[in-house]
Every structure is written in structure tokens, then in C-alpha cells.
Design a protein around this motif. Structure first.
Motif, PDB file in Angstrom:
ATOM      1  N   VAL A  23      86.358  18.658 -39.778  1.00  0.00           N
ATOM      2  CA  VAL A  23      86.428  20.904 -40.587  1.00  0.00           C
ATOM      3  C   VAL A  23      85.533  21.355 -40.223  1.00  0.00           C
ATOM      4  CG1 VAL A  23      86.136  21.608 -42.651  1.00  0.00           C
ATOM      5  CG2 VAL A  23      87.314  19.372 -42.676  1.00  0.00           C
ATOM      6  N   ALA A  24      85.629  22.647 -39.931  1.00  0.00           N
ATOM      7  CA  ALA A  24      84.544  23.665 -39.683  1.00  0.00           C
ATOM      8  C   ALA A  24      84.745  23.986 -40.954  1.00  0.00           C
ATOM      9  CB  ALA A  24      84.729  24.274 -38.404  1.00  0.00           C
ATOM     10  N   VAL A  25      83.244  24.572 -41.073  1.00  0.00           N
ATOM     11  CA  VAL A  25      82.790  25.429 -42.617  1.00  0.00           C
ATOM     12  C   VAL A  25      82.569  26.663 -41.828  1.00  0.00           C
ATOM     13  CG1 VAL A  25      81.548  25.581 -44.375  1.00  0.00           C
ATOM     14  CG2 VAL A  25      82.262  23.180 -43.239  1.00  0.00           C
ATOM     15  N   VAL A  26      82.533  28.018 -42.321  1.00  0.00           N
ATOM     16  CA  VAL A  26      82.200  29.388 -42.281  1.00  0.00           C
ATOM     17  C   VAL A  26      81.906  29.508 -43.901  1.00  0.00           C
ATOM     18  CG1 VAL A  26      82.230  31.137 -42.368  1.00  0.00           C
ATOM     19  CG2 VAL A  26      83.539  29.839 -40.979  1.00  0.00           C
ATOM     20  N   GLY A  27      80.495  30.067 -44.011  1.00  0.00           N
ATOM     21  CA  GLY A  27      79.238  30.096 -44.626  1.00  0.00           C
ATOM     22  C   GLY A  27      78.330  31.022 -44.636  1.00  0.00           C
ATOM     23  N   LYS A  28      77.715  32.009 -45.827  1.00  0.00           N
ATOM     24  CA  LYS A  28      76.356  33.014 -45.521  1.00  0.00           C
ATOM     25  C   LYS A  28      75.621  31.970 -44.885  1.00  0.00           C
ATOM     26  CE  LYS A  28      76.712  34.203 -49.823  1.00  0.00           C
ATOM     27  NZ  LYS A  28      77.691  32.955 -50.665  1.00  0.00           N
ATOM     28  N   PRO A  29      74.711  32.628 -44.606  1.00  0.00           N
ATOM     29  CA  PRO A  29      72.987  31.535 -44.079  1.00  0.00           C
ATOM     30  C   PRO A  29      72.681  30.777 -45.159  1.00  0.00           C
ATOM     31  CG  PRO A  29      72.743  33.784 -43.253  1.00  0.00           C
ATOM     32  CD  PRO A  29      74.350  34.390 -44.259  1.00  0.00           C
ATOM     33  N   CYS A  30      73.093  31.267 -47.016  1.00  0.00           N
ATOM     34  CA  CYS A  30      72.075  30.299 -47.446  1.00  0.00           C
ATOM     35  C   CYS A  30      73.153  29.032 -47.485  1.00  0.00           C
ATOM     36  CB  CYS A  30      71.789  31.007 -48.701  1.00  0.00           C
ATOM     37  SG  CYS A  30      73.611  32.081 -49.365  1.00  0.00           S
ATOM     38  N   ASP A  31      74.685  29.684 -47.999  1.00  0.00           N
ATOM     39  CA  ASP A  31      75.700  28.265 -47.540  1.00  0.00           C
ATOM     40  C   ASP A  31      75.173  27.493 -46.702  1.00  0.00           C
ATOM     41  OD1 ASP A  31      76.692  29.471 -50.270  1.00  0.00           O
ATOM     42  OD2 ASP A  31      78.307  30.776 -48.567  1.00  0.00           O
ATOM     43  N   ILE A  32      75.473  27.402 -45.563  1.00  0.00           N
ATOM     44  CA  ILE A  32      75.437  26.788 -44.162  1.00  0.00           C
ATOM     45  C   ILE A  32      73.633  25.739 -44.151  1.00  0.00           C
ATOM     46  CG2 ILE A  32      75.286  26.318 -42.036  1.00  0.00           C
ATOM     47  CD1 ILE A  32      77.988  27.275 -43.324  1.00  0.00           C
ATOM     48  N   ALA A  33      72.659  26.477 -45.024  1.00  0.00           N
ATOM     49  CA  ALA A  33      71.639  26.134 -44.975  1.00  0.00           C
ATOM     50  C   ALA A  33      71.102  25.009 -45.737  1.00  0.00           C
ATOM     51  CB  ALA A  33      70.027  26.928 -45.425  1.00  0.00           C
ATOM     52  N   ALA A  34      72.532  24.927 -46.947  1.00  0.00           N
ATOM     53  CA  ALA A  34      71.834  24.591 -48.169  1.00  0.00           C
ATOM     54  C   ALA A  34      73.752  22.890 -47.893  1.00  0.00           C
ATOM     55  CB  ALA A  34      72.810  25.017 -49.331  1.00  0.00           C
ATOM     56  N   LEU A  35      74.546  22.931 -46.941  1.00  0.00           N
ATOM     57  CA  LEU A  35      75.660  22.138 -46.209  1.00  0.00           C
ATOM     58  C   LEU A  35      74.425  21.477 -45.495  1.00  0.00           C
ATOM     59  CD1 LEU A  35      77.943  20.790 -46.281  1.00  0.00           C
ATOM     60  CD2 LEU A  35      78.764  22.934 -44.788  1.00  0.00           C
ATOM     61  N   LYS A  36      73.518  22.153 -44.298  1.00  0.00           N
ATOM     62  CA  LYS A  36      73.016  21.253 -43.225  1.00  0.00           C
ATOM     63  C   LYS A  36      71.849  20.143 -44.389  1.00  0.00           C
ATOM     64  CE  LYS A  36      74.260  23.119 -39.069  1.00  0.00           C
ATOM     65  NZ  LYS A  36      74.154  22.399 -37.855  1.00  0.00           N
ATOM     66  N   ALA A  37      71.088  20.714 -45.099  1.00  0.00           N
ATOM     67  CA  ALA A  37      70.427  19.742 -45.929  1.00  0.00           C
ATOM     68  C   ALA A  37      71.516  18.541 -46.753  1.00  0.00           C
ATOM     69  CB  ALA A  37      69.501  20.549 -47.227  1.00  0.00           C
ATOM     70  N   TYR A  38      72.323  19.079 -47.547  1.00  0.00           N
ATOM     71  CA  TYR A  38      73.305  18.346 -47.922  1.00  0.00           C
ATOM     72  C   TYR A  38      73.764  17.194 -47.133  1.00  0.00           C
ATOM     73  CZ  TYR A  38      76.992  16.824 -51.316  1.00  0.00           C
ATOM     74  OH  TYR A  38      77.873  16.182 -52.171  1.00  0.00           O
ATOM     75  N   MET A  39      74.052  17.520 -45.761  1.00  0.00           N
ATOM     76  CA  MET A  39      74.742  16.427 -44.883  1.00  0.00           C
ATOM     77  C   MET A  39      73.619  15.330 -44.200  1.00  0.00           C
ATOM     78  SD  MET A  39      77.101  19.457 -42.442  1.00  0.00           S
ATOM     79  CE  MET A  39      77.210  17.902 -41.519  1.00  0.00           C
ATOM     80  N   ASP A  40      72.226  15.731 -44.363  1.00  0.00           N
ATOM     81  CA  ASP A  40      71.191  14.970 -44.235  1.00  0.00           C
ATOM     82  C   ASP A  40      71.268  13.885 -45.196  1.00  0.00           C
ATOM     83  OD1 ASP A  40      71.021  15.878 -41.794  1.00  0.00           O
ATOM     84  OD2 ASP A  40      69.598  17.092 -42.490  1.00  0.00           O
ATOM     85  N   ILE A  41      72.099  14.533 -46.225  1.00  0.00           N
ATOM     86  CA  ILE A  41      71.825  13.237 -47.647  1.00  0.00           C
ATOM     87  C   ILE A  41      72.904  12.462 -47.759  1.00  0.00           C
ATOM     88  CG2 ILE A  41      71.084  13.489 -50.106  1.00  0.00           C
ATOM     89  CD1 ILE A  41      68.977  15.834 -49.742  1.00  0.00           C
ATOM     90  N   TYR A  42      73.992  13.490 -47.641  1.00  0.00           N
ATOM     91  CA  TYR A  42      74.959  12.362 -47.870  1.00  0.00           C
ATOM     92  C   TYR A  42      75.960  12.396 -46.354  1.00  0.00           C
ATOM     93  CZ  TYR A  42      73.911  13.668 -52.573  1.00  0.00           C
ATOM     94  OH  TYR A  42      73.016  13.055 -54.298  1.00  0.00           O
ATOM     95  N   PRO A  43      75.600  11.710 -45.446  1.00  0.00           N
ATOM     96  CA  PRO A  43      75.986  11.808 -43.867  1.00  0.00           C
ATOM     97  C   PRO A  43      77.723  10.874 -44.394  1.00  0.00           C
ATOM     98  CG  PRO A  43      74.296  10.047 -44.622  1.00  0.00           C
ATOM     99  CD  PRO A  43      74.472  10.494 -45.759  1.00  0.00           C
ATOM    100  N   THR A  44      77.897   9.993 -45.277  1.00  0.00           N
ATOM    101  CA  THR A  44      79.017   9.482 -45.644  1.00  0.00           C
ATOM    102  C   THR A  44      80.157  11.001 -45.756  1.00  0.00           C
ATOM    103  OG1 THR A  44      78.553   7.422 -46.003  1.00  0.00           O
ATOM    104  CG2 THR A  44      80.693   7.582 -46.151  1.00  0.00           C
ATOM    105  N   LYS A  45      79.774  10.726 -46.900  1.00  0.00           N
ATOM    106  CA  LYS A  45      80.445  12.015 -47.262  1.00  0.00           C
ATOM    107  C   LYS A  45      80.867  13.252 -46.550  1.00  0.00           C
ATOM    108  CE  LYS A  45      78.652  12.127 -52.230  1.00  0.00           C
ATOM    109  NZ  LYS A  45      78.135  12.536 -53.329  1.00  0.00           N
ATOM    110  N   THR A  46      80.181  13.686 -45.792  1.00  0.00           N
ATOM    111  CA  THR A  46      80.116  15.179 -44.818  1.00  0.00           C
ATOM    112  C   THR A  46      80.457  14.924 -43.702  1.00  0.00           C
ATOM    113  OG1 THR A  46      78.083  14.874 -45.011  1.00  0.00           O
ATOM    114  CG2 THR A  46      78.846  16.322 -46.888  1.00  0.00           C
TER     115      THR A  46
END
Length: 282
Positions: free
Chosen positions: A163-186
Motif C-alpha cells: 500500500v501507498a498512503v496519501v494524506g495531509k502532512p499531519c496525517d502522514i506524521a501520525a502514520l509514521k509514528a504509528y508505524m514505528d509503534i505497530y510495525p506488524t500492523k503496518t
């Protein structure tokens, strides 16, 4: 856990992205933004990735400081897609649209999580999973309206492949941090793309604008929106022409002239430059 969300809402810091909702739904609130419903189950790790609490920017070497926008992280490039049809329809040269099409054609991803206008009501936005070039083109253009990109996030990723994800900078900032916490989910997320953003407008502002123009929301179509845009953008086109001429000289010189000769404060001078060079384009 909802008290953590209420704290963000009370301080106007909730983005309405929906990433924190483990179970529940996002609702359009009285303030014109999406927030988790009161019966939603909120992720206990929300403070670790929610931009409403903090944004973590990994430090990189700074080479240039722009007076209005701050530090540039190189490389900073200017360009547009060669496809004239896409370039004409796109908001900012079609760069993101072109990149997404390339990712699909090169089989780097199988699908794209992004936002487009609602077919039922073009004033609203909806989340879609694009799998073809046609799907991507249907999502072309900026959406100046709130939308919960990550509502039902896990179900959106299910069977989506890479998957590629397109979002606002705040969306992507949240997602990047989320990916660090939940690497398996993402683990299926391979690319993230974002655009320049100057803030998310309330849905209430859109409704008030429609009312100001003497229309009813239920009667608005995409064609009507385009017609109104053409009517009301002539002054902004003039601003853009002025902005283009300003770009021929050094920004610092212009701001300095506005403060010393025009008597404006530094903040006011910066705001004028921002309005002329950015709002005109939009």
C-alpha cells in the motif's frame, strides 16, 4: 481513554484522522470537524503518535532557511507531470497523481489509500482504496474539507496488498509514528506521500460559503462548484500575477521593504507575502 480525546478537542488539537480509534466511528461534530464518537474505544498509546500531542521530526542537516516557511530539507525541486490532461485537472502540477500512477504501473504497490470527493455530495470527502490508474485520476485534486483518512484503518489495509498512503502532512506524521509503534500492523505500507498544507478548513466554513453564494447544499454538483470557482477566482488570478512578479526578486528584500518603507511589522509583512504568493495560486 476518551478523556484524552476530549482534551485534544477542547484545545482544538484533534485532527480527526481516526488513527486512534480501536473500535467505534468518527462523527462530524458541531465545530465542523470529525472526532471520535463518545463511545469509541481509544488506543492507550495515542500519546505516542498523535500530532495533537506532539510531532517528531528526525533531525537532518539544514542547508537553507526560508523566511516564511522555515528550513528546507533538500532536495527541494519544482516540476509538473507531462500528461497535459492530468496537469490541467490537478491542483498543483499533478506530481502526486503521477507518482501514484508510476507506483501502480511499476507494480511497486497494489493499492493506494487516499481521499476523493463524495459522489453523493461533492462538498464532502470520502476515503477510497485505489487499485487502477483510473481510480487514481478520479481522486485528482486537493480536498479542502475534513476527512478521517484512517477510520477503519485495519479493514482498509486488509487484502490491499502493498500500500501507498496519501494524506495531509499531519496525517502522514501520525502514520509514521504509528508505524514505528505497530510495525506488524503496518508492514504492508511501502510508501507515504503528502502535499503542502496550510491548515484544514471546517466543514462549517464550506456550508457558510455555499449559503453566502445563495445556494443549497443538496443542490450543489461538481459542475456548479467549478462554475463558482471560475467566477470568484479572477481577483486571485490577479494576486497570482503579482505574486509571480514578486518571485523575481529576493523575498527577504521584499519583506524588508514592506517593513522599512511601508511601515508594516515583520509579522504583517510576512503575512502579506504569504497571501500574495500562496493564496493566489490556490
Amino acid at each position: 481513554m476518551y478523556r484524552k480525546i476530549k482534551y485534544l478537542i477542547d484545545h482544538k488539537a484533534c485532527l480527526g484522522c481516526g488513527l486512534c480509534v480501536v473500535k467505534g466511528k468518527m462523527v462530524l461534530s458541531k465545530d465542523g470537524f470529525y472526532h471520535p464518537s463518545k463511545d469509541s474505544i481509544i488506543d492507550p498509546k495515542i500519546k505516542s503518535y498523535c500530532p495533537g500531542y506532539k510531532i517528531i521530526q528526525k533531525k537532518k542537516k539544514r542547508r537553507k532557511e526560508e523566511i516564511l516557511y522555515g528550513p528546507f530539507i533538500p532536495p527541494v525541486l519544482v516540476g509538473h507531470i507531462k500528461d497535459e490532461n492530468i496537469n490541467y485537472k490537478a491542483s498543483s502540477g499533478g506530481i502526486i497523481t503521477g507518482l501514484l500512477i508510476c507506483l501502480l504501473k511499476n507494480k511497486d504497490v497494489d493499492s493506494i489509500l487516499q481521499v476523493c470527493s463524495s459522489h453523493k455530495n461533492p462538498l464532502l470527502s470520502k476515503v477510497v482504496v485505489s487499485r487502477t490508474e483510473e481510480d487514481v485520476i478520479n481522486c485528482i485534486g486537493s480536498r479542502y474539507a475534513p476527512c478521517s483518512l484512517f477510520e477503519n484503518f485495519e479493514s482498509s489495509l486488509k487484502d490491499a496488498g502493498r500500500v501507498a498512503v496519501v494524506g495531509k502532512p499531519c496525517d502522514i506524521a501520525a502514520l509514521k509514528a504509528y508505524m514505528d509503534i505497530y510495525p506488524t500492523k503496518t508492514i504492508s505500507i511501502k510508501y507515504t506521500l503528502s502535499m503542502m498544507c496550510m491548515g484544514l478548513p471546517s466543514q462549517n466554513a464550506t456550508s457558510e460559503l455555499v449559503s453566502f453564494l445563495g445556494e443549497e447544499e443538496k443542490n450543489i454538483t461538481t459542475k456548479d462548484i467549478v462554475k463558482k470557482i471560475v467566477m470568484y477566482t479572477i481577483p486571485l488570478i490577479i494576486m497570482e500575477l503579482i505574486g509571480t512578479s514578486f518571485q523575481l526578486v529576493d523575498m527577504f528584500t521584499v519583506v524588508k521593504t514592506l517593513t522599512e518603507v511601508g511601515g508594516f511589522s515583520l509579522n504583517d509583512a510576512s503575512f502579506i507575502m504569504n497571501a500574495v504568493t500562496t493564496l493566489g495560486t490556490k
